[in-house]
Design a protein around this motif. Structure first.
Motif, PDB file in Angstrom:
ATOM      1  N   ARG A  85       0.838  -1.185   0.000  1.00 47.65           N
ATOM      2  CA  ARG A  85       0.000   0.000   0.000  1.00 47.65           C
ATOM      3  C   ARG A  85       0.879   1.244   0.000  1.00 47.65           C
ATOM      4  O   ARG A  85       2.038   1.172   0.428  1.00 47.65           O
ATOM      5  CB  ARG A  85      -0.896   0.012   1.247  1.00 47.65           C
ATOM      6  CG  ARG A  85      -1.781  -1.212   1.387  1.00 47.65           C
ATOM      7  CD  ARG A  85      -2.425  -1.247   2.764  1.00 47.65           C
ATOM      8  NE  ARG A  85      -1.417  -1.249   3.828  1.00 47.65           N
ATOM      9  CZ  ARG A  85      -1.689  -1.106   5.121  1.00 47.65           C
ATOM     10  NH1 ARG A  85      -2.938  -0.933   5.519  1.00 47.65           N
ATOM     11  NH2 ARG A  85      -0.714  -1.138   6.017  1.00 47.65           N
ATOM     12  N   PRO A  86       0.376   2.383  -0.453  1.00 48.50           N
ATOM     13  CA  PRO A  86       1.196   3.587  -0.451  1.00 48.50           C
ATOM     14  C   PRO A  86       1.790   3.915   0.912  1.00 48.50           C
ATOM     15  O   PRO A  86       2.959   4.325   1.007  1.00 48.50           O
ATOM     16  CB  PRO A  86       0.218   4.682  -0.917  1.00 48.50           C
ATOM     17  CG  PRO A  86      -0.752   3.957  -1.779  1.00 48.50           C
ATOM     18  CD  PRO A  86      -0.932   2.626  -1.118  1.00 48.50           C
ATOM     19  N   GLU A  87       1.036   3.716   1.993  1.00 52.59           N
ATOM     20  CA  GLU A  87       1.565   4.043   3.319  1.00 52.59           C
ATOM     21  C   GLU A  87       2.758   3.187   3.714  1.00 52.59           C
ATOM     22  O   GLU A  87       3.539   3.561   4.598  1.00 52.59           O
ATOM     23  CB  GLU A  87       0.461   3.944   4.385  1.00 52.59           C
ATOM     24  CG  GLU A  87      -0.317   2.651   4.375  1.00 52.59           C
ATOM     25  CD  GLU A  87      -1.614   2.735   3.588  1.00 52.59           C
ATOM     26  OE1 GLU A  87      -2.620   2.138   4.051  1.00 52.59           O
ATOM     27  OE2 GLU A  87      -1.620   3.378   2.516  1.00 52.59           O
ATOM     28  N   ASP A  88       2.925   2.041   3.037  1.00 55.75           N
ATOM     29  CA  ASP A  88       4.084   1.187   3.319  1.00 55.75           C
ATOM     30  C   ASP A  88       5.386   1.815   2.837  1.00 55.75           C
ATOM     31  O   ASP A  88       6.475   1.327   3.182  1.00 55.75           O
ATOM     32  CB  ASP A  88       3.916  -0.187   2.648  1.00 55.75           C
ATOM     33  CG  ASP A  88       2.747  -0.982   3.220  1.00 55.75           C
ATOM     34  OD1 ASP A  88       2.360  -0.708   4.370  1.00 55.75           O
ATOM     35  OD2 ASP A  88       2.230  -1.861   2.499  1.00 55.75           O
ATOM     36  N   LEU A  89       5.295   2.899   2.062  1.00 57.92           N
ATOM     37  CA  LEU A  89       6.498   3.577   1.580  1.00 57.92           C
ATOM     38  C   LEU A  89       7.179   4.410   2.664  1.00 57.92           C
ATOM     39  O   LEU A  89       8.349   4.783   2.519  1.00 57.92           O
ATOM     40  CB  LEU A  89       6.155   4.498   0.409  1.00 57.92           C
ATOM     41  CG  LEU A  89       5.806   3.828  -0.917  1.00 57.92           C
ATOM     42  CD1 LEU A  89       5.223   4.858  -1.880  1.00 57.92           C
ATOM     43  CD2 LEU A  89       7.055   3.182  -1.528  1.00 57.92           C
ATOM     44  N   ARG A  90       6.473   4.711   3.738  1.00 59.84           N
ATOM     45  CA  ARG A  90       7.044   5.585   4.768  1.00 59.84           C
ATOM     46  C   ARG A  90       8.283   4.947   5.397  1.00 59.84           C
ATOM     47  O   ARG A  90       8.272   3.792   5.811  1.00 59.84           O
ATOM     48  CB  ARG A  90       6.000   5.894   5.847  1.00 59.84           C
ATOM     49  CG  ARG A  90       4.842   6.731   5.314  1.00 59.84           C
ATOM     50  CD  ARG A  90       3.962   7.266   6.449  1.00 59.84           C
ATOM     51  NE  ARG A  90       2.911   8.116   5.891  1.00 59.84           N
ATOM     52  CZ  ARG A  90       1.663   7.722   5.677  1.00 59.84           C
ATOM     53  NH1 ARG A  90       1.313   6.486   5.963  1.00 59.84           N
ATOM     54  NH2 ARG A  90       0.783   8.560   5.168  1.00 59.84           N
ATOM     55  N   GLY A  91       9.353   5.737   5.420  1.00 57.52           N
ATOM     56  CA  GLY A  91      10.617   5.273   5.973  1.00 57.52           C
ATOM     57  C   GLY A  91      11.420   4.375   5.052  1.00 57.52           C
ATOM     58  O   GLY A  91      12.457   3.837   5.458  1.00 57.52           O
ATOM     59  N   ARG A  92      10.986   4.247   3.797  1.00 58.55           N
ATOM     60  CA  ARG A  92      11.669   3.336   2.865  1.00 58.55           C
ATOM     61  C   ARG A  92      12.544   4.111   1.890  1.00 58.55           C
ATOM     62  O   ARG A  92      12.386   5.314   1.682  1.00 58.55           O
ATOM     63  CB  ARG A  92      10.634   2.492   2.108  1.00 58.55           C
ATOM     64  CG  ARG A  92       9.642   1.772   2.993  1.00 58.55           C
ATOM     65  CD  ARG A  92      10.315   0.798   3.972  1.00 58.55           C
ATOM     66  NE  ARG A  92      10.825  -0.386   3.298  1.00 58.55           N
ATOM     67  CZ  ARG A  92      10.119  -1.523   3.155  1.00 58.55           C
ATOM     68  NH1 ARG A  92       8.886  -1.618   3.643  1.00 58.55           N
ATOM     69  NH2 ARG A  92      10.655  -2.551   2.538  1.00 58.55           N
ATOM     70  N   ARG A  93      13.479   3.389   1.280  1.00 57.22           N
ATOM     71  CA  ARG A  93      14.481   3.984   0.378  1.00 57.22           C
ATOM     72  C   ARG A  93      13.950   4.022  -1.053  1.00 57.22           C
ATOM     73  O   ARG A  93      13.639   2.980  -1.631  1.00 57.22           O
ATOM     74  CB  ARG A  93      15.771   3.177   0.439  1.00 57.22           C
ATOM     75  CG  ARG A  93      16.434   3.155   1.812  1.00 57.22           C
ATOM     76  CD  ARG A  93      17.313   1.942   1.982  1.00 57.22           C
ATOM     77  NE  ARG A  93      16.514   0.708   1.892  1.00 57.22           N
ATOM     78  CZ  ARG A  93      17.024  -0.519   1.977  1.00 57.22           C
ATOM     79  NH1 ARG A  93      18.327  -0.678   2.154  1.00 57.22           N
ATOM     80  NH2 ARG A  93      16.252  -1.576   1.873  1.00 57.22           N
ATOM     81  N   VAL A  94      13.884   5.238  -1.599  1.00 56.94           N
ATOM     82  CA  VAL A  94      13.373   5.447  -2.954  1.00 56.94           C
ATOM     83  C   VAL A  94      14.540   5.867  -3.844  1.00 56.94           C
ATOM     84  O   VAL A  94      15.220   6.859  -3.570  1.00 56.94           O
ATOM     85  CB  VAL A  94      12.273   6.522  -2.977  1.00 56.94           C
ATOM     86  CG1 VAL A  94      11.785   6.741  -4.402  1.00 56.94           C
ATOM     87  CG2 VAL A  94      11.118   6.103  -2.067  1.00 56.94           C
ATOM     88  N   GLY A  95      14.764   5.127  -4.908  1.00 59.68           N
ATOM     89  CA  GLY A  95      15.913   5.375  -5.771  1.00 59.68           C
ATOM     90  C   GLY A  95      15.700   6.510  -6.763  1.00 59.68           C
ATOM     91  O   GLY A  95      14.637   6.617  -7.393  1.00 59.68           O
ATOM     92  N   VAL A  96      16.700   7.363  -6.883  1.00 62.80           N
ATOM     93  CA  VAL A  96      16.779   8.389  -7.931  1.00 62.80           C
ATOM     94  C   VAL A  96      18.228   8.411  -8.399  1.00 62.80           C
ATOM     95  O   VAL A  96      19.125   7.940  -7.696  1.00 62.80           O
ATOM     96  CB  VAL A  96      16.366   9.790  -7.423  1.00 62.80           C
ATOM     97  CG1 VAL A  96      14.888   9.832  -7.089  1.00 62.80           C
ATOM     98  CG2 VAL A  96      17.197  10.205  -6.205  1.00 62.80           C
TER      99      VAL A  96
END
Length: 359
Positions: free
Chosen positions: A150-161
């Protein structure tokens, strides 16, 4: 192991004669595709005679390896710019900030980069001008680790750029608020460097990244290694500034025939990319360093259709919508004078000569 290596190689894709500008180009045979398999491109509409351009060497960059760059690669491989009197050296300069720095310094004459990411540059230097945009609509999917459901599972996670401030960063900064994620506090931006998706695909597979925006064929490559799509950014119906080609105002004013020749070659590249699947797929496979038919076909299906346009006008209303969307977090973007930073006059002249297809 061989399969994993092939997928990383496929991650690299992420998404001289003299002739008159405006004259319809004769079909050029690809050095990479079998001649018997490649159908001829349709003849462009005839155009009035234009000023001849002597063979001129120019440098053009693209900031990311993506199938969206396919028409430019085809223009280079098939010698389409040479038919307009240009010898174009097409190079990768990773990331919009770096490619724009090279453009402003005169190291390149043209640069293809994400329009959203170039807006902050144009706020500082309005002489950086978008002259065309072949890419229509977003093809990104946010690929995530298996445990993110779910979108809320993204909190505190590493997002690549690739780098902070690049096209992926701008795209996700715009998208995240629409799914309840604060891009300044909720995620850990993780710069991987480079201008291709190999690091995204490898990072997702190794667990060093939790999420990354990917375009064909890299979304499919990541999916094969266990990632899944949390959302397709096109479903959010967000405004996008596309992947324009930029030049400097001084180049338009001092070398207008060169700019016209470059633009005509890009129009030819889109036309050939769409009409000659064998050539287009051969070029895509060559850039990938692999010939995985499923991934190449997926890339061509996306970019050979409605996402590439033979009437590549920059849509000022969409760019304004992007400015409005990003201005809350980047108020300096309201300083961008769109009347100066977008110039479609070259395309309008070619259109008047009958060089572009009718709308």
């Amino acid at each position: 192991m061989r399969l994993a290596v092939g997928m990383v190689l496929l991650g690299l894709l992420l998404g001289s004669g003299c002739a008159r500008v405006g004259a319809a180009p004769p079909p050029a045979e690809s050095p990479t595709a079998p001649a018997a398999a490649a159908p001829s491109a349709p003849t462009a509409p005839s155009a009035p005679a234009a000023v001849a351009v002597a063979p001129t060497s120019v440098r053009a960059s693209y900031s990311i390896m993506s199938g969206a760059v396919g028409p430019y690669w085809v223009a280079e491989a098939a010698g389409l710019w040479r038919q307009h009197g240009l010898d174009v050296e097409l190079i990768l300069i990773s990331g919009a900030p770096t490619s724009m720095a090279a453009l402003m310094a005169g190291e390149t004459q043209f640069a293809v980069a994400a329009g959203d990411a170039v807006l902050p540059v144009q706020a500082q230097n309005p002489d950086v001008v978008a002259i065309l945009n072949t890419n229509v609509g977003s093809t990104h999917r946010l690929m995530v680790a298996p445990d993110i459901q779910r979108p809320e599972d993204l909190r505190g996670r590493r997002v690549g750029v690739n780098s902070i401030g690049d096209g992926s960063y701008a795209l996700l900064s715009k998208a995240f608020p629409h799914i309840g994620i604060d891009p300044t506090r909720d995620v850990i931006w993780t710069a991987v460097g480079g201008g291709n998706a190999a690091s995204y695909v490898a990072g997702l597979a190794a667990g060093s990244l939790d999420a990354a925006p990917l375009t064909p064929p890299n979304d499919l490559a990541a999916e094969r290694q266990g990632a899944h799509a949390l959302l397709a950014l096109a479903d959010l119906d967000l405004p996008t500034a596309g992947l324009p080609a930029f030049t400097m105002r001084r180049t338009i004013e001092q070398q207008r025939t060169v700019v016209e020749a470059f633009v005509a070659g890009v129009v030819d590249g889109v036309r050939r990319f769409k009409a000659d699947p064998a050539l287009a797929k051969a070029v895509l496979a060559q850039k990938a360093g692999s010939s995985d038919a499923e991934l190449v076909d997926w890339t061509y299906t996306v970019y050979g259709g409605q996402h590439s346009t033979e009437r590549p006008f920059v849509d000022r209303a969409k760019v304004q919508a992007v400015v409005d969307d990003l201005a809350a977090s980047q108020p300096e973007l309201r300083q961008v004078p769109l009347d100066r930073t977008i110039d479609t006059s070259i395309l309008e002249e070619l259109d008047g000569k009958g060089y572009l297809p009718r709308p």
